[in-house]
Design an enzyme around this catalytic site. Structure first.
Site, PDB file in Angstrom:
ATOM      1  N   ASP A  44      12.117   2.316 -15.412  1.00 39.57           N
ATOM      2  CA  ASP A  44      10.521   2.250 -15.445  1.00 39.57           C
ATOM      3  C   ASP A  44       9.954   0.901 -16.034  1.00 39.57           C
ATOM      4  OD1 ASP A  44       8.100   4.401 -15.096  1.00 39.57           O
ATOM      5  OD2 ASP A  44       7.389   2.872 -16.440  1.00 39.57           O
ATOM      6  N   ASP A  70      11.005  -4.467 -14.164  1.00 39.91           N
ATOM      7  CA  ASP A  70       9.862  -4.886 -13.141  1.00 39.91           C
ATOM      8  C   ASP A  70      10.448  -5.152 -11.987  1.00 39.91           C
ATOM      9  OD1 ASP A  70       7.696  -5.879 -11.860  1.00 39.91           O
ATOM     10  OD2 ASP A  70       7.315  -7.439 -13.313  1.00 39.91           O
ATOM     11  N   TYR A 162      -3.318  -0.874   0.711  1.00 37.21           N
ATOM     12  CA  TYR A 162      -2.478   0.246   0.355  1.00 37.21           C
ATOM     13  C   TYR A 162      -1.851   0.975   1.681  1.00 37.21           C
ATOM     14  CZ  TYR A 162      -1.017   4.621  -1.678  1.00 37.21           C
ATOM     15  OH  TYR A 162      -0.170   5.641  -2.111  1.00 37.21           O
ATOM     16  N   LYS A 166       2.037   0.738   2.837  1.00 39.29           N
ATOM     17  CA  LYS A 166       2.762   1.821   2.987  1.00 39.29           C
ATOM     18  C   LYS A 166       3.269   2.042   4.332  1.00 39.29           C
ATOM     19  CE  LYS A 166       2.481   3.455  -1.149  1.00 39.29           C
ATOM     20  NZ  LYS A 166       3.711   3.592  -1.877  1.00 39.29           N
ATOM     21  N   THR A 197      -1.617  14.606  -8.886  1.00 36.14           N
ATOM     22  CA  THR A 197      -0.655  13.628  -9.537  1.00 36.14           C
ATOM     23  C   THR A 197      -1.466  12.829 -10.529  1.00 36.14           C
ATOM     24  OG1 THR A 197      -0.266  12.028  -7.899  1.00 36.14           O
ATOM     25  CG2 THR A 197       1.240  13.982  -8.056  1.00 36.14           C
TER      26      THR A 197
END
Length: 267
Positions: A44, A70, A162, A166, A197
């Site tokens: 992470d 990163d 976005y 994707k 989420t």
């Protein structure tokens, strides 16, 4: 549990968690993979968050280590592979879960935000794959599961960056699957829909200045099955694709959306 990943070693990129929110996809995947027998390297951008997930795995009797990276940095992605070899010995599974939502219509979206969306959602995923694939090719085995979004199958003015990034993840998945199939490596993708989420609900509520429950109810009403999915639905789909049950499955985009995209097409 059926221990479908017994003896496997997995990297879960984006396996941390935003404090005080519902369980996100990355943490759910790390826990699910561990419960099914895999040793985990949790990666992470925030080390403390990765360590928290790793500790949850260990509390359940699993094996996990944490690593900070990163993914927009090629050097950091190479470091993920180095850390995995040190912690796990080898890598059977790479799970890519990092993503951001650069919202805005074309004329209002700053080019920097567009580029950031592609750097994180697409280039970062390609870099983690690039770092791990030589190891998998040399071993003649391995599987990669990329997390995308139903947005990559649809269009929306407010989410053009976005959705486009994707959709590119889907193309990346298919191309890697074709390129590495002769080397025994499978590459697949999960495209979640309306999920309860942190990214799906909490971030939307904060951005709109509304209550979380209101956002959740609105999203649930859009799903033909009548409710949102959870991170555990995503984790179970990823588990199938990572397991030997999917040994003859590569290059697929598996929608986990309660029928949302079917409804969108029908309209």
């Amino acid at each position: 549990m059926t221990r479908r990943l017994e003896g496997k070693r997995a990297i879960v990129v984006g396996g941390g968690q935003t404090p005080g929110t519902t369980t996100g996809n990355g943490r759910a995947v790390a826990l699910t993979f561990a419960r099914e027998g895999a040793d985990i390297l949790v990666v992470d951008r925030v080390l403390e968050s990765a360590e928290e997930t790793a500790e949850l795995v260990r509390k359940e009797g699993g094996t996990a280590a944490a690593h900070r990276a990163d993914i927009t940095s090629e050097a950091d992605c190479a470091g993920i592979m180095d850390a995995a070899l040190e912690a796990l010995g080898h890598v059977d599974i790479l799970h890519n879960n990092v993503g951001i939502v650069p919202a805005g219509r074309t004329e209002d979206l700053p080019v920097e935000r567009w580029r950031q969306g592609f750097e994180v959602n697409l280039t970062g995923m390609w870099l983690t794959c690039k770092a791990v694939l030589p190891h998998m090719r040399e071993r003649g085995t391995g599987t990669i599961v990329n997390i995308s979004s139903m947005a990559g199958l649809l269009a929306g003015g407010e989410t053009i960056a976005y959705s486009t990034s994707k959709a590119a993840v889907h193309a990346l998945t298919r191309n890697l699957a074709l390129e590495y199939a002769p080397h025994g490596v499978r590459v697949n993708c999960v495209a979640p829909g309306m999920m309860d989420t942190p990214m799906g609900v909490d971030a939307t509520a904060r951005a709109g200045g509304v209550e979380r429950a209101e956002v959740a109810a609105r999203r649930a009403a859009m799903v033909p099955m009548g409710h949102q999915g959870t991170s555990w639905d995503v984790a179970n789909a990823a588990l199938f694709l990572a397991s030997e049950e999917a040994a003859f499955v590569t290059g697929v985009v598996l929608t986990v959306d309660g029928g949302f995209t079917l409804n969108a097409v029908a309209q």
